[in-house]
Design a protein around this motif. Structure first.
Motif, PDB file in Angstrom:
ATOM      1  N   GLN A 225       0.825  -1.202   0.000  1.00  0.00           N
ATOM      2  CA  GLN A 225       0.000   0.000   0.000  1.00  0.00           C
ATOM      3  C   GLN A 225       0.861   1.255   0.000  1.00  0.00           C
ATOM      4  N   SER A 226       0.573   2.169  -0.926  1.00  0.00           N
ATOM      5  CA  SER A 226       1.270   3.447  -0.965  1.00  0.00           C
ATOM      6  C   SER A 226       0.669   4.380   0.080  1.00  0.00           C
TER       7      SER A 226
ATOM      8  N   ALA B  48      -1.290   7.267   1.938  1.00  0.00           N
ATOM      9  CA  ALA B  48      -2.509   7.996   1.580  1.00  0.00           C
ATOM     10  C   ALA B  48      -2.146   9.404   1.123  1.00  0.00           C
TER      11      ALA B  48
ATOM     12  N   SER C 242      -0.912   9.966  -1.929  1.00  0.00           N
ATOM     13  CA  SER C 242       0.106   9.871  -2.975  1.00  0.00           C
ATOM     14  C   SER C 242      -0.585   9.701  -4.323  1.00  0.00           C
TER      15      SER C 242
ATOM     16  N   GLN D  18      -0.370   7.223  -6.260  1.00  0.00           N
ATOM     17  CA  GLN D  18      -0.876   5.857  -6.375  1.00  0.00           C
ATOM     18  C   GLN D  18      -2.051   5.589  -5.436  1.00  0.00           C
ATOM     19  N   ASN D  19      -2.182   6.394  -4.394  1.00  0.00           N
ATOM     20  CA  ASN D  19      -3.246   6.186  -3.406  1.00  0.00           C
ATOM     21  C   ASN D  19      -3.839   7.536  -2.988  1.00  0.00           C
TER      22      ASN D  19
ATOM     23  N   LYS E  49      -1.467  17.069  -0.289  1.00  0.00           N
ATOM     24  CA  LYS E  49      -1.619  15.689  -0.743  1.00  0.00           C
ATOM     25  C   LYS E  49      -2.427  15.624  -2.038  1.00  0.00           C
TER      26      LYS E  49
ATOM     27  N   LYS F  75      -8.547  12.829  -5.290  1.00  0.00           N
ATOM     28  CA  LYS F  75      -9.278  12.445  -6.502  1.00  0.00           C
ATOM     29  C   LYS F  75     -10.728  12.876  -6.365  1.00  0.00           C
TER      30      LYS F  75
END
Length: 264
Positions: A70-71, A73, A75, A77-78, A116, A119
């Motif tokens: 898990q990357s 939070a 990032s 990727q996440n 950060k 999305k």
């Protein structure tokens, strides 16, 4: 009387110097101790090597097969999810079917004020999807902070049994596009009603007409993060793609607003 044959006394040239009888034993013990020490080192090294091989063979310390590490939070990727609704949910606010059928729901990534990656989602006319993606790509690349990107039909904008999406969206500094409503202060349909417009960071980029400032108490200051200006990469990108920026209008200033009017 017969004479006795003298016996060797055991003394000779070495007389007066004694060789300790324990010397050979001491040397032997030294050799044995040294050998034991090296053997101990060897076995310890062997244990370490074998332990490492066993861990490698068993997969200890590695991510189990089939699982992705898990990357962090926030990032790329996440990303932190601000909106994750379906198209039908994004269009549930009342509007004519012919307006809804041209709208598309797209996901966008953006750098937010918490430092950060987030999305969100945008509802926009199907012909402007790629323009919106390009605008957000540039915003992310330049780390232009955007608070949130949530469609106006999201639950957070439905209060006390009615939609209060435009005011709520501005007060919460939300970025949104499609919204079936009238123009501010008028009785004709806004370009938002067609999915031809998007508002970005209303708090940093207010609507100003005379003494009217929306959202209330907002201040336009180009030195503040998240504020749009003529030299902003986002502004340049949208203008290059054929959009109009409300910051260029003369009768009023709508710094949050971009629009590209297409055939209806």
């Amino acid at each position: 009387m017969s004479e006795e044959v003298p016996r060797p006394s055991g003394r000779g040239r070495s007389e007066g110097r004694q060789i300790p009888s324990s010397t050979p034993i001491t040397i032997l013990k030294f050799k044995l101790n040294t050998t034991k020490k090296y053997l101990l080192y060897f076995f310890l090294l062997l244990i370490v090597v074998l332990s490492g091989c066993a861990m490698e063979f068993s997969g200890a310390g590695r991510t189990p097969a089939g699982q992705v590490e898990q990357s962090p939070a926030g990032s790329l990727q996440n990303p932190i999810i601000d909106s994750d609704i379906s198209l039908s949910e994004a269009l549930r606010k009342e509007s004519p079917p012919e307006f809804k059928e041209r709208q598309r729901l797209i996901e966008v990534l953006y750098y937010s004020f918490d430092g950060k990656i987030h999305k969100g989602q945008v509802v926009i006319d199907e012909r402007l999807v790629e323009d919106i993606r390009e605008g957000f790509r540039v915003a992310l690349e330049n780390k232009f902070p955007i608070t949130s990107v949530i469609p106006i039909s999201h639950d957070r904008f439905f209060n006390n049994g009615k939609w209060n999406e435009d005011d709520e969206a501005m007060l919460s500094n939300n970025t949104s596009a499609f919204n079936y409503r009238m123009v501010t202060g008028g009785n004709s349909l806004s370009n938002h009603a067609y999915g031809f417009a998007i508002d970005i960071n209303p708090v940093q980029n207010p609507y100003i007409k005379g003494d009217i400032v929306l959202p209330p108490n907002a201040v336009y200051d180009t030195t503040k993060p998240g504020t749009l200006a003529h030299d902003s990469p986002i502004v340049k990108t949208f203008i290059r793609l054929g959009w109009t920026w409300g910051g260029d209008w003369e009768s009023l200033k709508d710094y949050q607003h971009f629009q590209k009017v297409l055939s209806r």
